[in-house]
Design a protein around this motif. Sequence first.
Motif, mmCIF file in Angstrom:
data_model
loop_
_atom_site.group_PDB
_atom_site.id
_atom_site.type_symbol
_atom_site.label_atom_id
_atom_site.label_comp_id
_atom_site.label_asym_id
_atom_site.label_seq_id
_atom_site.Cartn_x
_atom_site.Cartn_y
_atom_site.Cartn_z
ATOM 1 N N UNK A 1 22.210 -7.499 -61.530
ATOM 2 C CA UNK A 1 22.803 -8.662 -62.198
ATOM 3 C C UNK A 1 23.475 -8.243 -63.510
ATOM 4 N N UNK A 2 22.850 -7.338 -64.233
ATOM 5 C CA UNK A 2 23.444 -6.844 -65.478
ATOM 6 C C UNK A 2 24.739 -6.090 -65.203
ATOM 7 N N UNK A 3 24.754 -5.302 -64.138
ATOM 8 C CA UNK A 3 25.968 -4.562 -63.784
ATOM 9 C C UNK A 3 27.096 -5.509 -63.416
ATOM 10 N N UNK A 4 26.769 -6.583 -62.666
ATOM 11 C CA UNK A 4 27.799 -7.541 -62.283
ATOM 12 C C UNK A 4 28.418 -8.218 -63.509
ATOM 13 N N UNK A 5 27.572 -8.678 -64.413
ATOM 14 C CA UNK A 5 28.079 -9.343 -65.612
ATOM 15 C C UNK A 5 28.913 -8.385 -66.464
ATOM 16 N N UNK A 6 28.476 -7.156 -66.570
ATOM 17 C CA UNK A 6 29.208 -6.172 -67.374
ATOM 18 C C UNK A 6 30.538 -5.809 -66.731
ATOM 19 N N UNK A 7 30.559 -5.710 -65.402
ATOM 20 C CA UNK A 7 31.815 -5.418 -64.711
ATOM 21 C C UNK A 7 32.816 -6.541 -64.926
ATOM 22 N N UNK A 8 32.340 -7.781 -64.840
ATOM 23 C CA UNK A 8 33.239 -8.921 -65.065
ATOM 24 C C UNK A 8 33.789 -8.915 -66.492
ATOM 25 N N UNK A 9 32.975 -8.475 -67.433
ATOM 26 C CA UNK A 9 33.392 -8.457 -68.839
ATOM 27 C C UNK A 9 34.489 -7.442 -69.115
ATOM 28 N N UNK A 10 34.669 -6.454 -68.235
ATOM 29 C CA UNK A 10 35.734 -5.465 -68.475
ATOM 30 C C UNK A 10 37.122 -6.082 -68.379
#
Length: 588
Positions: free
Chosen positions: A524-533
């Motif tokens: 879940x953290x990876x998904x949110x961080x990827x979207x933030x890029x």
Amino acid sequence: MAFLDHDPETFAAAATAGFVAAHGDLVRQVPGGVVRTTRSEADEVALVIGGGSGHFPAFGGLVGPGLAHGAVLGNIFASPSAHQVADVARIAEQGRGVLLSYGNYAGDVLQFNAAADRLRQSGIPVRSVAVTDDIYSAPAEEAHKRRGIAGDLVVFKVAGAAAAAGDDLDAVARVAEAANAATRSLGVAFSGCTLPGADQPLFRVPQGRMAVGLGIHGEPGIDEVDVPTARGLAELLVDRLLGEVPGGGDPRGRRVVVILNGLGSFKYEEMYVVHDEVRRVLAARGIEIADAKVGEFCTSFEMSGMSLTLFWPDEELESLWRAPARSAAYVQDGTPVAQHAVDLSEQRLAALDEHVSLPVAAEESRAYVPLVQSALAELSRTVDSHVDELGRIDAIAGDGDHGLGMQRGAHAALAAARSADGNAAGAGTVLRLAADAWADEAGGTSGALWGLILRSLADAVGDASAPSAEAVRRGVRDACDQVMTQGGAREGDKTMVDALAPFANALEGAAALPLAEAWREAADAARASAEATAAMLPRLGRARTHGAKSLGTPDPGAVSFALIVNALADLFAASLPVPAVSDAIVTA
């Protein structure tokens, strides 16, 4: 390609086979690429060049006396793997060391540097020179970040001549670096290129407009102007290149080598028209042409466009530039050093394979092989499901091949993992086989990085026992550290690291939870961080050149990583613990 229906999975291999069949007097196919069929009487430093396929005559077409001794040929627009580079270098080397040279692209740098480390560990001296001639891809104060385009020819020719003259490795590397420092290029295009099997070009140029500062991997131009006359194009190219003359000062009275390079479908007659205007513009600026080459030296499939390279040699470099050479695509008048045929069976071909017999694994480790194979199958299905979208977001500020590269790597990794059935392999060995297969088949930056990720997990998990949750967390942390060390990226650079690092941090932070639950939180953290890029400006990689064009679009490497770890979270939730096996992977 635009005209024939090619299978992108087999295109590069088929093209290499056909090239070797047509030029068997000069080159022979070996694992990873091609090498010369001849050698001089005296041993030479071996010049090994390479990069992705799709740029002929770079790179195989520049192998021959007075030029390269071998070329490593990656897949379409993708760097070869470190394993392939090392294989070609071991065959080509003659006991005096190896100079590796390639265009300055992230994947090539990663893979060639890793190969250099492997070669040094086996006792072969190695030097590397990355070509950085494209003035539009970074400012002068960051010249080390520039791409290599048609200036490859200058560096390869000068280095090959020095090797043929008997110079030692340090001397060959020195003149290669000097040639690179003395070379500047700029490219323009009127249309994009189309990858084999695709029905759309990687980018389009509006009717009546010309892209300026494009790359050779389908990267769109940085600027766009109205289509000029031949005189106007010559003035644009020359004046922008003269804005950065090597060594500085007034260029009047200096000698320059002119290379007008067609990018794939620009007619020779039209190039000669432009060259005549380039000649006139240079003369008007008081610059003497020492030599001129007009043709195709570094292409991009059927892209309609050209690049102008100005090489400013001193007396030593000009002498090396004029030295005789002969390859399938380049001939310099004169008599090359006498050659004799060489039987490659004498070159310890059997010693190339770095894979030894599979180590004996503990029963507890072997019991987890089905789970590893299932994970790679789920990874492959996830990439297949998103391959078009990954390509689409990569094409906005990159070359559009991220999805295809991930697909090639994932399929190869799965096939390698499945090939271990019945061989008593442990979980670590299966992951290691998958890592090598991914790097070999995918190439490029993503191939190198996913090879590092899987190999780090393999090393942490091992074969001696059932993989523990602590070992998995350690493998993920090691993978993150390796990716940042080898690739040079940090959080905020808009790369895969922006998803990988938060994933590793969250996995460590949830150490008290069973692995399946911890993995879900980390995913879940990876998904949110990827979207933030999407809100970031790229600071590394090909997208960096196009800056603001990527705003609003997430990084494809971060997105693909997040998609994969989220898909694996669902798999692990359903699969852990494995029945009848120790619960070591579930608890720390």
